[in-house]
Design a protein around this motif. Structure first.
Motif, PDB file in Angstrom:
ATOM      1  N   LEU A   1       3.117  14.917   3.134  1.00 15.47           N
ATOM      2  CA  LEU A   1       4.349  15.277   2.872  1.00 15.47           C
ATOM      3  C   LEU A   1       4.533  15.187   1.167  1.00 15.47           C
ATOM      4  CD1 LEU A   1       6.566  13.707   5.381  1.00 15.47           C
ATOM      5  CD2 LEU A   1       5.680  15.909   5.524  1.00 15.47           C
TER       6      LEU A   1
ATOM      7  N   GLN B   1      -1.241  11.814  -3.259  1.00 15.87           N
ATOM      8  CA  GLN B   1      -2.565  11.562  -3.763  1.00 15.87           C
ATOM      9  C   GLN B   1      -2.805  12.017  -5.331  1.00 15.87           C
ATOM     10  OE1 GLN B   1      -4.209  13.351  -0.418  1.00 15.87           O
ATOM     11  NE2 GLN B   1      -5.094  11.497   0.330  1.00 15.87           N
TER      12      GLN B   1
ATOM     13  N   LEU C   1      12.826  11.407   4.174  1.00 12.67           N
ATOM     14  CA  LEU C   1      12.636  11.006   5.381  1.00 12.67           C
ATOM     15  C   LEU C   1      14.048  10.131   5.952  1.00 12.67           C
ATOM     16  CD1 LEU C   1       8.937   9.913   6.179  1.00 12.67           C
ATOM     17  CD2 LEU C   1      10.552  11.631   7.128  1.00 12.67           C
ATOM     18  N   PRO C   2      14.246   9.026   5.123  1.00  8.25           N
ATOM     19  CA  PRO C   2      15.164   8.142   5.750  1.00  8.25           C
ATOM     20  C   PRO C   2      16.792   8.933   6.027  1.00  8.25           C
ATOM     21  CG  PRO C   2      14.197   7.046   4.031  1.00  8.25           C
ATOM     22  CD  PRO C   2      13.925   8.367   3.909  1.00  8.25           C
TER      23      PRO C   2
ATOM     24  N   TYR D   1      16.586  11.049   9.066  1.00 11.40           N
ATOM     25  CA  TYR D   1      17.025  10.245  10.188  1.00 11.40           C
ATOM     26  C   TYR D   1      18.280   9.646  10.527  1.00 11.40           C
ATOM     27  CZ  TYR D   1      11.932  10.610  11.130  1.00 11.40           C
ATOM     28  OH  TYR D   1      10.687  11.161  11.403  1.00 11.40           O
TER      29      TYR D   1
ATOM     30  N   ASN E   1       2.464   3.033   1.414  1.00 10.48           N
ATOM     31  CA  ASN E   1       2.794   3.869   2.862  1.00 10.48           C
ATOM     32  C   ASN E   1       3.733   5.201   2.538  1.00 10.48           C
ATOM     33  OD1 ASN E   1       1.399   2.063   4.407  1.00 10.48           O
ATOM     34  ND2 ASN E   1       3.116   0.554   4.773  1.00 10.48           N
ATOM     35  N   LEU E   2       3.001   6.042   1.969  1.00 11.64           N
ATOM     36  CA  LEU E   2       3.669   7.360   1.913  1.00 11.64           C
ATOM     37  C   LEU E   2       2.890   8.211   2.747  1.00 11.64           C
ATOM     38  CD1 LEU E   2       3.896   7.433  -2.062  1.00 11.64           C
ATOM     39  CD2 LEU E   2       5.758   7.105  -0.287  1.00 11.64           C
ATOM     40  N   ILE E   3       3.658   9.330   3.167  1.00  8.99           N
ATOM     41  CA  ILE E   3       2.641  10.315   3.990  1.00  8.99           C
ATOM     42  C   ILE E   3       1.907  11.374   3.615  1.00  8.99           C
ATOM     43  CG2 ILE E   3       3.028  11.802   5.999  1.00  8.99           C
ATOM     44  CD1 ILE E   3       5.629  10.093   7.061  1.00  8.99           C
TER      45      ILE E   3
ATOM     46  N   SER F   1       0.768  -1.321   0.094  1.00  6.90           N
ATOM     47  CA  SER F   1       0.067  -0.095   0.260  1.00  6.90           C
ATOM     48  C   SER F   1       0.876   1.233   0.049  1.00  6.90           C
ATOM     49  CB  SER F   1      -0.949   0.090   1.350  1.00  6.90           C
ATOM     50  OG  SER F   1      -0.070  -0.139   2.557  1.00  6.90           O
TER      51      SER F   1
ATOM     52  N   ARG G   1      12.348   6.151  -2.064  1.00  7.17           N
ATOM     53  CA  ARG G   1      12.485   6.274  -0.614  1.00  7.17           C
ATOM     54  C   ARG G   1      13.217   5.023  -0.181  1.00  7.17           C
ATOM     55  NH1 ARG G   1       7.287   6.633   3.035  1.00  7.17           N
ATOM     56  NH2 ARG G   1       7.330   4.389   2.547  1.00  7.17           N
TER      57      ARG G   1
END
Lengths: 229, 805
Positions: free
Chosen positions: A98, A140, A106-107, A110, A93-95, A91, A154
């Motif tokens: 953002l 989206q 993102l990674p 961090y 799993n993107l935010i 799925s 990502r």
């Protein structure tokens, strides 16, 4: 790179105990492309989560990069995971809040990589995934195939040695699915180890090796003819 | 339909009882608090409203140019004169203001304390104080007739018929006795009445009881409060002028032409009956006064508590309704109409509100004592009497429930009725605004509370230049010598000095003339003898203290003016020297009712509440007036012993001493700064309530935020975020909100507090650190409340949140 010995995972609720994994012994070498198959509920995803250091096994040992990580606490698992493992989900799993760029970034955040370096790396990987023109869009606003390419971008942006893909084509039509599989194959060719959970025989055929799981146990393992690789 | 909704409502409560408990608890606390406040405000505003003619009845008030006070006593003949000469005045009634405690004894020898007031029979026609038994005409026809309250009747006569019975009335001080006839029983005067009293005697006896003074010169002494009934006044100012002129003319016909009444000395105004409770701050004789400011503050406080709880409740229910969107959507697919969804929201919300109201009613008896202590006024809720109050509050609550229901319906409208899956930012905005509002209120309150504390502490610990602790003022009646001897024989009595109590909550300023320049300095004149300064620890800067042996003491009760020989020695304070502009004050001749001379100058003292700045003071022992009062200083902790000693002297002389308060003056800071202490306590309690409600709200909102971000948290964790990084991400928003609210709250609170501090001549500094402290405290509380949730969210296994839907 990955070596499990008698790996078991038990889920407990108040009344029921479910053995999701039962004495799994799996060995994945660096540079391999392994597909894990099996019916729903056979423990594929559980195995993937443990390999990906998202979860601990209940019993057994798990060696990752030569280290015993099976009993690592959450903090150590996070440290070990950072930069070493990339995830691709069915799925995506993107935010949603953002942009494409920020999702991919993102990674690196961090990993505490500097902003200028992050920018370079993200743009580079987005170009590579062929969605460089969509950096400012929100998830989206993209098609499913494009979203999955962002997710792969990502997963690879920090240049991990291992990519774990959980039914990466499950939500895609066949054309987009093939594109994603080509991407993964390409990554594998460049040296990234890939472990993929899939229902699709066609996808599994991209792998060097297919592991069949049933009721938490490895039932068969089939190796593709090396000549075809 | 209704039954179904009810059943579902109950089922949902049972299933989510924790969240419902929290959301109803917060609301209940606020409703309970605001119910008490509503009760208080309702009662305060209903004071004197039971008089039917309240809008046509006026009370005469004298303004005194010399003092900061007003007085309501006036000459006996004013009332009859006005009725005779001014057509607008339809009727009048006079009543004595001061009710000294008397003994009331029946034929069987039962004795009770009572405070009789003399009045015209018309008093009971103008005002709605109703008779239970007996008749007003009998009261009018019986010069020694007395009306007694139900309470006195029960105490004196039990179930017997009191009408026609004889009562003996006597003063506690003195021996005179009179016989009175009970002509009626008065219903107990309600607590919502400014005018109080337990027995009323026909005015015709006034002259007999009060002595000859009044009879001889009724236009010289003001003894009664005057009410007039004047329904047709068009212009009150014009009317007042008319009354002034007429009264002065009439008075001068009767007075000694050598001492005519001057119109500038008869500065009066008329106060409407329904204004006398809240607008009589400076009236000396009125004990029963309300503070409109306090009613306003407490109303705002109550309203804010309610608003806060409502906002909190909405936040929580919005969170809950997120989980219910699915339910409503399914219902919608199955054919529920918008009307039914609307109805469900309304009914549930109203039901919740009613549960809160029921809790408020049930807990009322438990909490009312504590709250009475908090606001300093005790009211009792009686179902049979206060049903209108309860019903009106119930209506308010139902309205609130209804409004919340409507609000919730519109906020979840989009999510329920639009096909688009994405949630509108509408409810998010609302939540943010509400949370910000709560934080804003919270910070503002904490700052205010800290400052009020700071100011009260400042007042309490400020060096006021004299020491009033462990000092009692004693009015010795005629036992002065005996009392002094008795007290001086005790080891714990340190000193005795003659004079008035130095601390004054109300004071008057009189003209003191500097004889050389004829310049007048308005000063407080205080009676005190040679030991007075020492007793109060007042520092004498230069000069010497008084020499009282030179004085000629005389009594001036008869009205004859005794010319005194020699001059009175006086002490003045620095402020007097400054205002009088004296280079060498010692030896300066003054005129203070008699010839005086300054012998010493003492350091300035704050002998009035710290709202006021320092006034010029002149201390002397014997002007044309004199006091038998003296002050006793005793050792710490011996107050009750000293009071017992005083009582024993009175008892030894068979002089009853039941009413010790009337004979002893004690300065009590708690009493002087009652309003501030009330405010302090009120704000403290309110801050706790707000704290409680806000924490509930914060916990709830953090719960919903983390719930809605579960997936994002999972993704970030998979991509390498640590628990700390996740918590920082989640808490960041709250920190922003606190900072935003803080920035908004600071200037507003600063402004409000600055205004409040204007009440005081002596104010504490509005230091920045108090603001910082409040901000830091709020931040810590918020982070604690929120982190409880965010930590849980950050810790959870991302596998769970990322499992495919």
């Amino acid at each position: 790179m990955i070596k499990t010995e008698n790996l078991s995972k038990i889920f407990r609720t108040e009344e029921v105990e479910t053995k999701a994994l039962n004495n799994v012994n799996l060995h994945v070498k660096e540079g391999e492309f392994v597909a894990i198959m099996g019916p729903s509920g056979c423990g594929k995803s559980t195995l993937l989560n443990i390999i990906g250091l998202l979860d601990n096994p209940s019993e057994g040992a798990y060696m990752f990069n030569g280290k015993e990580v099976g009993k690592y606490k959450e903090g150590s698992r996070t440290q070990e995971r950072k930069g070493n493992i990339g995830f691709v989900f069915q799925s995506f799993n993107l935010i949603d809040e953002l942009t494409v760029f920020e999702n991919v970034e993102l990674p690196l955040i961090y990993l505490k990589i500097k902003a200028s370096e992050r920018k370079r790396l993200v743009n580079e990987v987005l170009e590579r995934m062929n969605i460089g023109h969509r950096t400012k869009h929100f998830p989206q606003q993209l098609s499913g195939g494009q979203q999955q390419r962002v997710a792969i971008a990502r997963a690879v942006v920090a240049n991990p040695k291992l990519i774990l893909a959980d039914e990466p084509t499950g939500n895609l039509d066949s054309k987009n699915g093939m594109e994603v599989m080509d991407l993964l194959t390409e990554l594998n060719r460049q040296g990234t180890t890939i472990v993929m959970v899939t229902h699709s025989d066609r996808d599994a055929n991209y792998a060097h090796r297919i592991v069949n799981l049933f009721d938490g146990k490895i039932v068969t393992e089939s190796r593709k003819d090396p000549a075809l690789v | 339909m209704l039954f179904k909704i009810l059943r579902q409502y109950l089922r949902r409560i049972m299933r989510n009882y924790k969240i419902y408990a929290v959301s109803i608890l917060g609301m209940s606390v606020a409703i309970i608090a605001s119910f008490h406040i509503y009760h208080f405000v309702y009662k305060e505003l209903s004071v004197d409203k039971f008089h039917e003619k309240r809008k046509d009845i006026y009370r005469l008030v004298n303004n005194s140019s010399n003092t900061n006070t007003q007085s309501v006593t006036t000459f006996l003949p004013v009332g009859p004169t006005l009725k005779r000469k001014i057509p607008e005045v339809k009727n009048y009634s006079r009543i004595t203001t001061y009710a000294e405690p008397h003994k009331l004894k029946n034929e069987a020898g039962i004795e009770l304390k009572a405070s009789p007031r003399f009045t015209d029979p018309s008093f009971f026609e103008l005002l709605n104080f109703d008779l239970k038994e007996g008749s007003l005409s009998k009261f009018a026809d019986t010069p020694n007739g007395i009306l007694i309250s139900e309470k006195l009747t029960n105490g004196l006569f039990g179930s017997q018929n009191p009408i026609g019975k004889q009562l003996i009335i006597s003063k506690y001080r003195g021996e005179s006795k009179w016989s009175l006839e009970v002509v009626g029983v008065l219903k107990n005067i309600p607590e919502e009445s400014t005018i109080q009293g337990d027995c009323f005697i026909n005015n015709e006896s006034l002259e007999i009881l009060a002595g000859k003074g009044y009879e001889i010169r009724p236009w010289n002494y003001g003894v009664v409060e005057l009410f007039i009934h004047a329904p047709d006044i068009r212009d009150l100012k014009e009317f007042t002028e008319k009354v002034k002129n007429l009264t002065v003319d009439e008075a001068n016909l009767m007075r000694n032409p050598k001492y005519p009444m001057k119109i500038e000395h008869f500065d009066i105004e008329f106060q409407r009956l329904d204004k006398m409770y809240f607008h009589s701050t400076n009236i000396r004789e009125q004990k029963n006064k309300g503070s409109l400011q306090f009613v306003k503050i407490i109303s705002i406080v109550g309203l804010l508590a309610l608003l806060l709880a409502i906002s909190n409740y909405i936040v929580m229910n919005l969170g809950l309704s997120l989980t219910r969107v699915k339910e409503f959507k399914i219902k919608r697919y199955l054919g529920t109409s918008k009307k039914q969804v609307f109805l469900q929201f309304i009914i549930e919300s109203v039901l919740n509100a009613m549960v809160c109201f029921a809790l408020a009613l049930i807990t009322y008896p438990l909490l009312s004592k504590a709250i009475a202590h908090l606001i300093g006024v005790e009211y009792h809720l009686k179902l049979e009497k206060d049903y209108i109050l309860i019903l009106s509050f119930l209506l308010i609550i139902l309205f609130i429930g209804f409004t919340i229901g409507v609000f919730q319906y519109f906020l979840s409208y989009h999510s329920v009725f639009s096909i688009n899956k994405t949630q509108t930012s509408n409810s998010w905005m609302t939540k943010r605004v509400l949370i910000n509002f709560q934080l804003f209120l919270f910070i503002g309150l904490i700052i205010s509370m800290l400052f009020i504390r700071k100011q009260v502490n400042y007042i309490e610990t400020k060096d006021i230049g004299f020491n009033f602790k462990n000092v009692l003022g004693v009015i010795p009646d005629k036992y002065g010598e005996e009392l002094k001897n008795e007290l001086l024989s005790k080891s714990y009595v340190e000193k005795i000095a003659g004079g008035q109590t130095i601390f004054k909550t109300e004071y008057r300023l009189d003209d003191v003339t500097i004889q050389s320049t004829q310049e007048k300095v308005k000063s407080m004149i205080v009676l005190g003898d040679a030991d007075y300064l020492e007793l109060y620890d007042i520092e004498l800067l230069y000069g010497k203290t008084l020499n009282t042996s030179k004085l000629q003491t005389f009594y001036n009760w008869t009205g004859n003016l005794v010319q005194r020989n020699g001059t009175v020695e006086v002490l003045v304070n620095e402020e007097f020297v400054k205002r009088a502009n004296l280079k060498n004050p010692i030896g300066t001749p003054l005129y203070v009712n008699s010839n005086s001379v300054i012998v010493g100058v003492f350091k300035n003292i704050n002998n009035t509440p710290l709202y006021e700045s320092i006034q010029p003071i002149v201390i002397g022992y014997d002007f044309s007036f004199f006091t038998s009062m003296f002050q006793v200083r005793f050792k710490e902790g011996y107050k009750s012993q000293v009071m017992d000693d005083i009582a024993s002297v009175f008892n030894r002389n068979n002089a009853s001493f039941d009413y010790i308060k009337d004979f002893i003056e004690y300065i009590d800071y708690e009493d002087i700064y009652k309003k501030e202490l009330q405010l302090k306590r009120l704000l403290e309690a309110f801050t706790v309530i707000v704290l409680f409600i806000s924490i509930l709200g914060l916990v709830a909102i953090s719960l919903f935020i983390t719930n809605s971000k579960t997936k994002e948290i999972g993704i970030r964790k998979v991509n390498g975020a640590t628990i700390n990084e996740i918590m920082f991400m989640l808490n960041k928003d709250f920190i922003k909100w606190v900072v935003g609210s803080f920035i908004l709250a600071c200037p507003i609170t600063y402004y409000v507090l600055k205004n409040w501090l204007e009440n005081f001549a002596y104010k504490t500094a509005l230091s920045w650190w108090v603001f910082a402290l409040a901000g830091a405290f709020t931040l810590i509380i918020t982070l604690l409340a929120v982190s409880w949730q965010t930590y849980r969210a950050a810790k959870q296994n991302p596998v769970k949140s990322l499992r495919d839907e």
